[in-house]
Design a protein around this motif. Structure first.
Motif, PDB file in Angstrom:
ATOM      1  N   THR A   8      -9.231  31.225 -11.754  1.00  0.00           N
ATOM      2  CA  THR A   8      -8.939  31.251 -13.179  1.00  0.00           C
ATOM      3  C   THR A   8      -8.418  29.889 -13.612  1.00  0.00           C
ATOM      4  O   THR A   8      -7.439  29.394 -13.057  1.00  0.00           O
ATOM      5  CB  THR A   8      -7.898  32.319 -13.525  1.00  0.00           C
ATOM      6  OG1 THR A   8      -8.387  33.604 -13.142  1.00  0.00           O
ATOM      7  CG2 THR A   8      -7.626  32.330 -15.026  1.00  0.00           C
ATOM      8  N   LEU A   9      -9.087  29.307 -14.565  1.00  0.00           N
ATOM      9  CA  LEU A   9      -8.654  28.047 -15.149  1.00  0.00           C
ATOM     10  C   LEU A   9      -7.859  28.340 -16.416  1.00  0.00           C
ATOM     11  O   LEU A   9      -8.153  29.293 -17.132  1.00  0.00           O
ATOM     12  CB  LEU A   9      -9.852  27.171 -15.486  1.00  0.00           C
ATOM     13  CG  LEU A   9     -10.852  26.902 -14.374  1.00  0.00           C
ATOM     14  CD1 LEU A   9     -11.959  25.978 -14.886  1.00  0.00           C
ATOM     15  CD2 LEU A   9     -10.179  26.321 -13.160  1.00  0.00           C
ATOM     16  N   TRP A  27      -8.132  30.605 -21.263  1.00  0.00           N
ATOM     17  CA  TRP A  27      -8.407  30.813 -19.847  1.00  0.00           C
ATOM     18  C   TRP A  27      -9.910  30.934 -19.618  1.00  0.00           C
ATOM     19  O   TRP A  27     -10.657  31.348 -20.515  1.00  0.00           O
ATOM     20  CB  TRP A  27      -7.752  32.094 -19.341  1.00  0.00           C
ATOM     21  CG  TRP A  27      -6.273  32.075 -19.347  1.00  0.00           C
ATOM     22  CD1 TRP A  27      -5.435  31.604 -18.379  1.00  0.00           C
ATOM     23  CD2 TRP A  27      -5.418  32.554 -20.387  1.00  0.00           C
ATOM     24  NE1 TRP A  27      -4.123  31.765 -18.747  1.00  0.00           N
ATOM     25  CE2 TRP A  27      -4.087  32.356 -19.990  1.00  0.00           C
ATOM     26  CE3 TRP A  27      -5.648  33.137 -21.643  1.00  0.00           C
ATOM     27  CZ2 TRP A  27      -2.995  32.712 -20.772  1.00  0.00           C
ATOM     28  CZ3 TRP A  27      -4.566  33.496 -22.433  1.00  0.00           C
ATOM     29  CH2 TRP A  27      -3.262  33.273 -21.987  1.00  0.00           C
ATOM     30  N   LEU A  28     -10.293  30.604 -18.404  1.00  0.00           N
ATOM     31  CA  LEU A  28     -11.658  30.868 -17.969  1.00  0.00           C
ATOM     32  C   LEU A  28     -11.557  31.602 -16.638  1.00  0.00           C
ATOM     33  O   LEU A  28     -11.205  31.003 -15.622  1.00  0.00           O
ATOM     34  CB  LEU A  28     -12.466  29.581 -17.810  1.00  0.00           C
ATOM     35  CG  LEU A  28     -13.940  29.790 -17.447  1.00  0.00           C
ATOM     36  CD1 LEU A  28     -14.690  30.434 -18.607  1.00  0.00           C
ATOM     37  CD2 LEU A  28     -14.597  28.467 -17.055  1.00  0.00           C
ATOM     38  N   THR A  52     -10.481  19.447 -14.139  1.00  0.00           N
ATOM     39  CA  THR A  52      -9.953  20.082 -12.946  1.00  0.00           C
ATOM     40  C   THR A  52     -11.136  20.445 -12.059  1.00  0.00           C
ATOM     41  O   THR A  52     -12.117  21.019 -12.527  1.00  0.00           O
ATOM     42  CB  THR A  52      -9.100  21.317 -13.310  1.00  0.00           C
ATOM     43  OG1 THR A  52      -8.512  21.858 -12.122  1.00  0.00           O
ATOM     44  CG2 THR A  52      -9.893  22.402 -14.008  1.00  0.00           C
ATOM     45  N   LEU A  53     -11.029  20.073 -10.791  1.00  0.00           N
ATOM     46  CA  LEU A  53     -12.155  20.209  -9.874  1.00  0.00           C
ATOM     47  C   LEU A  53     -12.228  21.624  -9.305  1.00  0.00           C
ATOM     48  O   LEU A  53     -11.241  22.140  -8.785  1.00  0.00           O
ATOM     49  CB  LEU A  53     -12.047  19.193  -8.741  1.00  0.00           C
ATOM     50  CG  LEU A  53     -13.115  19.256  -7.655  1.00  0.00           C
ATOM     51  CD1 LEU A  53     -14.506  18.978  -8.223  1.00  0.00           C
ATOM     52  CD2 LEU A  53     -12.777  18.267  -6.539  1.00  0.00           C
ATOM     53  N   VAL A  54     -13.401  22.199  -9.405  1.00  0.00           N
ATOM     54  CA  VAL A  54     -13.689  23.489  -8.776  1.00  0.00           C
ATOM     55  C   VAL A  54     -14.746  23.247  -7.709  1.00  0.00           C
ATOM     56  O   VAL A  54     -15.831  22.733  -8.005  1.00  0.00           O
ATOM     57  CB  VAL A  54     -14.190  24.511  -9.809  1.00  0.00           C
ATOM     58  CG1 VAL A  54     -14.668  25.785  -9.106  1.00  0.00           C
ATOM     59  CG2 VAL A  54     -13.106  24.831 -10.810  1.00  0.00           C
ATOM     60  N   THR A  55     -14.416  23.614  -6.486  1.00  0.00           N
ATOM     61  CA  THR A  55     -15.347  23.454  -5.373  1.00  0.00           C
ATOM     62  C   THR A  55     -15.599  24.816  -4.755  1.00  0.00           C
ATOM     63  O   THR A  55     -14.657  25.490  -4.329  1.00  0.00           O
ATOM     64  CB  THR A  55     -14.795  22.498  -4.308  1.00  0.00           C
ATOM     65  OG1 THR A  55     -14.482  21.236  -4.908  1.00  0.00           O
ATOM     66  CG2 THR A  55     -15.813  22.281  -3.201  1.00  0.00           C
ATOM     67  N   SER A  57      -5.510  23.411 -15.810  1.00  0.00           N
ATOM     68  CA  SER A  57      -5.129  23.626 -14.416  1.00  0.00           C
ATOM     69  C   SER A  57      -5.889  24.811 -13.856  1.00  0.00           C
ATOM     70  O   SER A  57      -6.540  25.554 -14.594  1.00  0.00           O
ATOM     71  CB  SER A  57      -3.620  23.874 -14.320  1.00  0.00           C
ATOM     72  OG  SER A  57      -3.264  25.031 -15.037  1.00  0.00           O
ATOM     73  N   GLY A  58      -5.785  24.985 -12.554  1.00  0.00           N
ATOM     74  CA  GLY A  58      -6.354  26.159 -11.913  1.00  0.00           C
ATOM     75  C   GLY A  58      -7.517  25.898 -10.993  1.00  0.00           C
ATOM     76  O   GLY A  58      -8.000  26.817 -10.331  1.00  0.00           O
ATOM     77  N   GLY A  59      -8.003  24.664 -10.952  1.00  0.00           N
ATOM     78  CA  GLY A  59      -9.127  24.370 -10.064  1.00  0.00           C
ATOM     79  C   GLY A  59      -8.706  24.423  -8.605  1.00  0.00           C
ATOM     80  O   GLY A  59      -7.528  24.514  -8.279  1.00  0.00           O
ATOM     81  N   GLY A  60      -9.704  24.371  -7.743  1.00  0.00           N
ATOM     82  CA  GLY A  60      -9.421  24.382  -6.318  1.00  0.00           C
ATOM     83  C   GLY A  60     -10.663  24.677  -5.509  1.00  0.00           C
ATOM     84  O   GLY A  60     -11.779  24.640  -6.028  1.00  0.00           O
TER      85      GLY A  60
END
Length: 114
Positions: free
Chosen positions: A18-19, A78-79, A108-111, A6-9
């Motif tokens: 932070t993922l 975590w990342l 999880t998508l990071v944009t 979780s944590g993408g956005g």
């Protein structure tokens, strides 16, 4: 077995995210944990890796900006991603690598908007 990531956005360039990824204790305690990312039409690539005893490795593109960490008591990795760039936009996956097999989480998508 499913790893929970979780944590993408969506974040602006220069921002941070932070993922996190958790795994069952029976897997996590015996695994090297990694974060990978993939963009359309490209192969999944390693972003960062942390061994069971805490040794880390990063792809050159994220060195100095991303930090991988793990808490073996919480079975979580975590990342921390700082100074994000548009080229960091991708689907990020966590992986648990054990002697027996690899386990992958859903992406999880990071944009990152420029």
């Amino acid at each position: 077995v499913q790893l929970q990531a979780s944590g993408g956005g969506l974040v602006q360039a220069g921002g941070s995210l932070t993922l996190s990824c958790s795994a069952p204790q029976t897997i996590f305690s015996n695994a090297d944990m990694g974060w990978y990312r993939q963009t359309p039409g490209n192969q999944r690539e390693l972003v960062a890796l942390i061994t069971g005893n805490g040794r880390t490795n990063y792809t050159n593109a994220v060195k100095g900006r991303f930090t991988i960490s793990r808490d073996n008591a919480k079975n979580t990795v975590w990342l921390q991603m700082n100074s994000l760039k548009a080229e960091d936009t991708a689907v990020y996956y966590c992986k648990a690598a054990t002697f027996i097999r690899n386990y992958w989480g859903k992406g999880t998508l990071v944009t990152v908007s420029s």
